[in-house]
Design an enzyme around this catalytic site. Sequence first.
Site, PDB file in Angstrom:
ATOM      1  N   SER A 186     -31.987 -57.527 -18.405  1.00 49.94           N
ATOM      2  CA  SER A 186     -31.415 -57.476 -17.189  1.00 49.94           C
ATOM      3  C   SER A 186     -29.733 -57.709 -17.212  1.00 49.94           C
ATOM      4  CB  SER A 186     -31.866 -58.709 -16.223  1.00 49.94           C
ATOM      5  OG  SER A 186     -31.346 -59.743 -16.847  1.00 49.94           O
ATOM      6  N   LYS A 187     -29.375 -57.880 -18.454  1.00 49.13           N
ATOM      7  CA  LYS A 187     -27.958 -58.081 -18.725  1.00 49.13           C
ATOM      8  C   LYS A 187     -27.136 -56.745 -18.781  1.00 49.13           C
ATOM      9  CE  LYS A 187     -28.494 -62.303 -18.806  1.00 49.13           C
ATOM     10  NZ  LYS A 187     -30.027 -62.631 -18.641  1.00 49.13           N
ATOM     11  N   HIS A 188     -25.658 -56.988 -18.667  1.00 51.06           N
ATOM     12  CA  HIS A 188     -24.764 -55.522 -18.405  1.00 51.06           C
ATOM     13  C   HIS A 188     -24.894 -54.768 -19.720  1.00 51.06           C
ATOM     14  CE1 HIS A 188     -22.421 -58.718 -16.089  1.00 51.06           C
ATOM     15  NE2 HIS A 188     -21.679 -57.453 -15.534  1.00 51.06           N
TER      16      HIS A 188
END
Length: 406
Positions: A186-188
């Site tokens: 889900s991270k950048h």
Amino acid sequence: MTTTKQASATAARLYGNELKYVTEVIDSEFRSSKGSGMMRRLEEAFAERFDAKYAISFVNGTATMHAALEAYGIGPGDEVIVPPLTMSATTFAVLQANATPVFADVDADTFQISAESIAARITPKTRAIITVALYGMSPDMDAIMALAKQHNLFVIEDNAQCFLGKYKGKIVGTLGHCASFSFQSSKHLSSGEGGMIITDDIELAEKIRKVQSLGYAGVGATKAKITKKDIQDPYYSRHVTMGWNYRIPELCAAVALAQVENIEPLVQTRVDAAALFTNAAKGFDWFKPQFVGPEYVNTYWTWVARLDHTDITWHEFRDRFVELGGDGVYAAWKLTYLEPMFETMNLLGREDFISAENRAQYKPGLCPVAERIAPRLLQFKTNYWNLADAERQAEILRATLQSFEK
């Protein structure tokens, strides 16, 4: 490199060298002698982009913090101050080191850990602070680092949700003694799983590497693997300390490297989406977006607002948003110390290292601000790789807000 404009028009987050680098790893048959070495390349690229002397990659962004605590010598009887309003992995890292988590309250408007609350929680047993750049924005690090200097405390920045954020002109991640990042899905930046620690302290980097890599004698701040010449010696002493096998897999490193190369447009995509939500929420006093001060740059892992309308429940707002075509809304995490694991002290033996006095604190009333606002926070996705999708969601948010004023 792909530009921001190109990224916004690309309905995917993987559009760079991901496949090329993964293919290199497969072609190497996972033998670094054949020239892959993605872990080394990833670490060098990450350190350069974040203006850090040392970068050490990990299997995930929890192992990073555990390793940092172990490297600093934190263990049984030591207290580590953490925020309760974040993913519980921040606290898990403290427990994995057999230390005691102590929860400090948060600011009602920024949602970040409060320096004033940290100050009130410091005891003679306090050894460290883990800050969290929640939702993509840094806490007030000057105040926190001043406390750390005054009390000789180790500071880890948990930046799983913040890539390229700024605090008073400095990159978030260069403010504490070391910083942890996550490449979880889900991270950048994502390689499915993975993590990174950066630091400018060579002694700390050397120790973290040994924790990361089974305590091998032949690894160091910038050396990730022992050589074949070493391990083929029957008298070679491999392990100079206890350590874990926390190294990032080469396939994940390959994808993460390609993501680092495209970091600016990947981050900007979320910032652009957040700007649309911010604009849509203007004019509704009972709907309070996360406050971002003039000296902060928020990179918006997610866009968050506090619902202050006494006649609207969290679920009513979420359901109305979905009914009008919204993608859904994420809730904030249940505060870590209110999770069943703390109520029952089911900590897989780590409870033995926590005093009765500390155990008694894990109950409602410990962090009143966090307890009040957490159930009222609404988290909206910002990972829209096609900006038109974000525009549509912002329009739906505006329609949702208007619907409650009719």
